[in-house]
Design a protein around this motif. Structure first.
Motif, PDB file in Angstrom:
ATOM      1  N   TRP A 177      -1.757   9.373   4.776  1.00  0.00           N
ATOM      2  CA  TRP A 177      -0.498   9.924   5.276  1.00  0.00           C
ATOM      3  C   TRP A 177       0.079  10.962   4.317  1.00  0.00           C
ATOM      4  O   TRP A 177       0.813  11.859   4.719  1.00  0.00           O
ATOM      5  CB  TRP A 177       0.530   8.809   5.493  1.00  0.00           C
ATOM      6  N   HIS A 178      -0.273  10.845   3.035  1.00  0.00           N
ATOM      7  CA  HIS A 178       0.308  11.724   2.020  1.00  0.00           C
ATOM      8  C   HIS A 178      -0.505  12.991   1.781  1.00  0.00           C
ATOM      9  O   HIS A 178      -0.126  13.831   0.972  1.00  0.00           O
ATOM     10  CB  HIS A 178       0.407  10.967   0.688  1.00  0.00           C
ATOM     11  N   SER A 179      -1.637  13.170   2.490  1.00  0.00           N
ATOM     12  CA  SER A 179      -2.564  14.245   2.148  1.00  0.00           C
ATOM     13  C   SER A 179      -1.996  15.638   2.384  1.00  0.00           C
ATOM     14  O   SER A 179      -2.366  16.585   1.713  1.00  0.00           O
ATOM     15  CB  SER A 179      -3.875  14.077   2.928  1.00  0.00           C
ATOM     16  N   ASN A 180      -1.084  15.783   3.331  1.00  0.00           N
ATOM     17  CA  ASN A 180      -0.490  17.084   3.597  1.00  0.00           C
ATOM     18  C   ASN A 180       1.012  17.085   3.331  1.00  0.00           C
ATOM     19  O   ASN A 180       1.747  17.885   3.890  1.00  0.00           O
ATOM     20  CB  ASN A 180      -0.750  17.510   5.051  1.00  0.00           C
ATOM     21  N   PHE A 211      -4.336   5.728  -6.103  1.00  0.00           N
ATOM     22  CA  PHE A 211      -4.379   6.555  -7.311  1.00  0.00           C
ATOM     23  C   PHE A 211      -5.668   7.359  -7.416  1.00  0.00           C
ATOM     24  O   PHE A 211      -6.200   7.564  -8.495  1.00  0.00           O
ATOM     25  CB  PHE A 211      -4.196   5.694  -8.559  1.00  0.00           C
ATOM     26  N   GLY A 212      -6.192   7.802  -6.282  1.00  0.00           N
ATOM     27  CA  GLY A 212      -7.391   8.617  -6.285  1.00  0.00           C
ATOM     28  C   GLY A 212      -8.682   7.832  -6.248  1.00  0.00           C
ATOM     29  O   GLY A 212      -9.757   8.420  -6.117  1.00  0.00           O
ATOM     30  N   PHE A 213      -8.629   6.513  -6.362  1.00  0.00           N
ATOM     31  CA  PHE A 213      -9.833   5.684  -6.341  1.00  0.00           C
ATOM     32  C   PHE A 213     -10.075   5.096  -4.950  1.00  0.00           C
ATOM     33  O   PHE A 213      -9.134   4.656  -4.281  1.00  0.00           O
ATOM     34  CB  PHE A 213      -9.715   4.515  -7.329  1.00  0.00           C
ATOM     35  N   LYS A 214     -11.326   5.068  -4.533  1.00  0.00           N
ATOM     36  CA  LYS A 214     -11.692   4.340  -3.317  1.00  0.00           C
ATOM     37  C   LYS A 214     -11.569   2.848  -3.591  1.00  0.00           C
ATOM     38  O   LYS A 214     -12.071   2.357  -4.606  1.00  0.00           O
ATOM     39  CB  LYS A 214     -13.128   4.697  -2.910  1.00  0.00           C
ATOM     40  N   VAL A 215     -10.919   2.134  -2.695  1.00  0.00           N
ATOM     41  CA  VAL A 215     -10.730   0.688  -2.852  1.00  0.00           C
ATOM     42  C   VAL A 215     -11.286  -0.011  -1.616  1.00  0.00           C
ATOM     43  O   VAL A 215     -10.873   0.297  -0.497  1.00  0.00           O
ATOM     44  CB  VAL A 215      -9.233   0.333  -3.025  1.00  0.00           C
ATOM     45  N   ILE A 216     -12.225  -0.935  -1.822  1.00  0.00           N
ATOM     46  CA  ILE A 216     -12.802  -1.718  -0.726  1.00  0.00           C
ATOM     47  C   ILE A 216     -12.550  -3.196  -1.006  1.00  0.00           C
ATOM     48  O   ILE A 216     -12.835  -3.691  -2.100  1.00  0.00           O
ATOM     49  CB  ILE A 216     -14.310  -1.440  -0.585  1.00  0.00           C
ATOM     50  N   LEU A 217     -11.998  -3.877  -0.007  1.00  0.00           N
ATOM     51  CA  LEU A 217     -11.683  -5.300  -0.108  1.00  0.00           C
ATOM     52  C   LEU A 217     -12.494  -6.048   0.946  1.00  0.00           C
ATOM     53  O   LEU A 217     -12.460  -5.692   2.125  1.00  0.00           O
ATOM     54  CB  LEU A 217     -10.193  -5.534   0.111  1.00  0.00           C
ATOM     55  N   GLY A 269       0.793  -1.219   0.000  1.00  0.00           N
ATOM     56  CA  GLY A 269       0.000   0.000   0.000  1.00  0.00           C
ATOM     57  C   GLY A 269       0.823   1.264   0.000  1.00  0.00           C
ATOM     58  O   GLY A 269       0.553   2.204  -0.756  1.00  0.00           O
ATOM     59  N   ILE A 270       1.868   1.336   0.855  1.00  0.00           N
ATOM     60  CA  ILE A 270       2.666   2.557   0.948  1.00  0.00           C
ATOM     61  C   ILE A 270       3.420   2.813  -0.347  1.00  0.00           C
ATOM     62  O   ILE A 270       3.463   3.941  -0.852  1.00  0.00           O
ATOM     63  CB  ILE A 270       3.627   2.482   2.154  1.00  0.00           C
ATOM     64  N   ALA A 271       4.024   1.764  -0.939  1.00  0.00           N
ATOM     65  CA  ALA A 271       4.742   1.938  -2.205  1.00  0.00           C
ATOM     66  C   ALA A 271       3.793   2.408  -3.304  1.00  0.00           C
ATOM     67  O   ALA A 271       4.128   3.293  -4.099  1.00  0.00           O
ATOM     68  CB  ALA A 271       5.414   0.626  -2.604  1.00  0.00           C
ATOM     69  N   THR A 272       2.602   1.843  -3.348  1.00  0.00           N
ATOM     70  CA  THR A 272       1.614   2.220  -4.371  1.00  0.00           C
ATOM     71  C   THR A 272       1.219   3.684  -4.239  1.00  0.00           C
ATOM     72  O   THR A 272       1.182   4.432  -5.217  1.00  0.00           O
ATOM     73  CB  THR A 272       0.366   1.322  -4.250  1.00  0.00           C
ATOM     74  N   GLU A 273       0.915   4.112  -3.004  1.00  0.00           N
ATOM     75  CA  GLU A 273       0.528   5.505  -2.777  1.00  0.00           C
ATOM     76  C   GLU A 273       1.691   6.446  -3.066  1.00  0.00           C
ATOM     77  O   GLU A 273       1.503   7.542  -3.614  1.00  0.00           O
ATOM     78  CB  GLU A 273       0.060   5.677  -1.326  1.00  0.00           C
ATOM     79  N   LEU A 274       2.897   6.021  -2.734  1.00  0.00           N
ATOM     80  CA  LEU A 274       4.077   6.855  -2.935  1.00  0.00           C
ATOM     81  C   LEU A 274       4.306   7.134  -4.418  1.00  0.00           C
ATOM     82  O   LEU A 274       4.546   8.279  -4.820  1.00  0.00           O
ATOM     83  CB  LEU A 274       5.307   6.159  -2.329  1.00  0.00           C
ATOM     84  N   VAL A 275       4.216   6.108  -5.245  1.00  0.00           N
ATOM     85  CA  VAL A 275       4.421   6.282  -6.684  1.00  0.00           C
ATOM     86  C   VAL A 275       3.386   7.244  -7.257  1.00  0.00           C
ATOM     87  O   VAL A 275       3.684   8.064  -8.131  1.00  0.00           O
ATOM     88  CB  VAL A 275       4.363   4.916  -7.406  1.00  0.00           C
ATOM     89  N   HIS A 276       2.173   7.164  -6.747  1.00  0.00           N
ATOM     90  CA  HIS A 276       1.120   8.065  -7.227  1.00  0.00           C
ATOM     91  C   HIS A 276       1.381   9.511  -6.815  1.00  0.00           C
ATOM     92  O   HIS A 276       1.120  10.449  -7.583  1.00  0.00           O
ATOM     93  CB  HIS A 276      -0.234   7.605  -6.672  1.00  0.00           C
ATOM     94  N   GLU A 277       1.907   9.714  -5.610  1.00  0.00           N
ATOM     95  CA  GLU A 277       2.061  11.063  -5.083  1.00  0.00           C
ATOM     96  C   GLU A 277       3.327  11.758  -5.568  1.00  0.00           C
ATOM     97  O   GLU A 277       3.380  12.986  -5.608  1.00  0.00           O
ATOM     98  CB  GLU A 277       2.076  11.019  -3.539  1.00  0.00           C
ATOM     99  N   LEU A 278       4.359  11.001  -5.926  1.00  0.00           N
ATOM    100  CA  LEU A 278       5.609  11.611  -6.383  1.00  0.00           C
ATOM    101  C   LEU A 278       5.413  12.356  -7.702  1.00  0.00           C
ATOM    102  O   LEU A 278       4.717  11.880  -8.598  1.00  0.00           O
ATOM    103  CB  LEU A 278       6.681  10.535  -6.563  1.00  0.00           C
TER     104      LEU A 278
END
Length: 456
Positions: A216-219, A371-377, A145-154
């Motif tokens: 965590w990346h919002s600010n 990547f901006g999408f809500k994900v529910i598992l 999860g963290i790596a995925t969010e990081l790539v999107h935010e960079l």
């Protein structure tokens, strides 16, 4: 000092446990030992379904818990269960009747170098922000999860994303869902949906928390010095070696050699490859029984093999016979459930009252955003434990939604819902109730039919 209940750890599991103890046994003495003056607490939980909540996490001063418990900022050096005491770095001996370990987990480290940043907590993100001021090329290692969010935010940086699997975000997503999201991450176009945060955001300055959490990346500004953003993904490979560049080499700071034979030159490496339970706690007497993943083994009441000692959150591993649609992933949602449930079990043991296992352990649920999408598992969302004997129902609308339902013998076993699908409650109920859907399976994902009418 002496307490009826003592909790070690200031993360979500520890704070949730303290909150539960204060509610269930308000007259009892409660102590919390935390290595930092900053703790993490769930300040808001918006129910999405019966079992799923959209949680808000806040880093706050540990002093704010003083109304519920006595906070001791110290490090634990040993536990002596022979006399029910905990020994700390500052020389304290703290007595307890019941003890709960919520010491969490630490990030796996692949290499020690000033140019390798292991992302796990607030401090490491601040270090990354500072480094990015001079960075043009970065290698990201990890597929969770963290790596995925990081790539999107960079942004403003050339990114090489190294994943050990054949598709991105394999910790959570199947290849189809990964492809749905991958179009967004590789294009980085204006059509990418903006992240809509329904949670509140909190600013914390100079704080070091146990781990990162939702949003965590919002600010956080993660912008490099390059004009554009380019992403290359290296699939099905791992890092073989990391070598710092020579001082005379001005082209980069570090070289990353991969198992596929490629060598990458970059300014910094960011590692987010999972965690290891912080279970190496010194016990004076028989040690804790550990599971194969190094977590402390706990029974259905979160009790360890050491008398009067419980464990909850990332540090523990369940050894009970788990429900058909639940399994452990070291996530914030599960840390919160375990911490609250540990409080119930500890109070039950003190008051000699029966304890029923929390309903949260009936089915796996998790909500996040990629990547901006809500994900529910939900449930066995990737057909975990089903082998090859299952059926998949799929509906994909590019750039809008991805829905995958897992069925076996006509009954729903799991679901992946990406986007605003609004069927999470129906899917949860169908997984829990195990209703035979054989006659209506063809209509489950028909967009022209309101499937919920079937169950009114």
């Amino acid at each position: 000092m002496q307490f009826k209940y003592l909790v070690i750890g200031g993360g979500i599991a520890g704070v949730s446990c303290v909150e539960g103890l204060a509610f269930l046994h308000p007259d009892a003495s409660i102590g919390l030992i935390t290595p930092s003056g900053i703790v993490k607490a769930v300040t808001k939980a918006v129910p999405v379904t019966k079992l799923l909540s959209d949680i808000t996490v806040e880093e706050t001063d540990a002093d704010k818990l003083e109304g519920m418990c006595r906070v001791i900022v110290d490090n634990v050096t040993a536990i002596d269960p022979r006399v029910n005491s905990v020994l700390t770095e500052s020389g304290r001996e703290i007595k307890y009747s019941k003890l709960c370990l919520c010491t969490g987990a630490s990030p796996r480290k692949i290499w020690y170098s000033p140019h390798v940043i292991t992302i796990r907590d607030t401090d490491s993100v601040e270090t990354l922000q500072d480094k990015l001021k001079t960075v043009k090329k970065i290698v990201v290692i990890g597929n969770g999860g963290i790596a995925t969010e990081l790539v999107h935010e960079l942004s403003g940086v050339d990114i090489v994303w190294v994943v050990k699997d054949k598709h991105i975000s394999a910790t959570f997503l199947d290849p189809g869902a990964a492809e749905f999201l991958q179009e967004t991450v590789l294009k980085k176009t204006e059509s990418t949906p903006e992240t809509m945060f329904k949670r509140m955001r909190y600013n914390t300055e100079g704080s070091a928390g146990p781990s990162l959490g939702p949003d965590w990346h919002s600010n956080v500004s993660l912008h490099g010095v390059a004009r554009d953003t380019h992403i290359v993904i290296e699939y099905a490979c791992e890092v073989e070696r990391i070598v710092d560049a020579e001082e005379t080499d001005t082209s980069c700071n570090v070289y990353v050699k991969l198992t596929n034979g490629k060598t990458l030159a970059c300014d910094i490496v960011v590692s987010a490859i999972g965690v290891v339970p912080n279970s190496n706690i010194l016990v004076r007497g028989p040690p804790f029984e550990l599971a194969t993943d190094s977590g402390i083994s706990v029974n259905e009441f979160l009790q360890t093999n050491v008398s009067h000692v419980f464990a909850a959150g990332d540090v523990c591993t369940p050894r009970w016979e788990i429900a058909a649609h639940w399994f452990q992933m070291r996530l914030w949602t599960q840390a919160r459930h375990m911490g609250s449930y540990a409080a119930k079990c500890m109070v039950g043991a003190v008051k000699n009252e029966p304890v029923l296992q929390d309903f949260a352990f009936e089915m796996f649920t998790h909500m996040t955003r990629f990547f901006g999408f809500k994900v529910i598992l939900l449930g066995l969302f990737n057909a975990q434990t089903l082998g090859n004997d299952y059926e998949v129902l799929l509906r994909v609308t590019r750039g809008v939604e991805y829905i995958k339902l897992i069925l076996k013998d006509g009954k729903m076993q799991g679901a992946v819902l990406i986007g605003d699908t609004d069927i999470e409650e129906m899917c949860e109920n169908l997984i829990l109730n195990q209703l035979d859907l054989t006659d209506i399976a063809d209509d489950l994902l028909n967009p022209n039919i309101d499937i919920e009418d079937y169950f009114d």
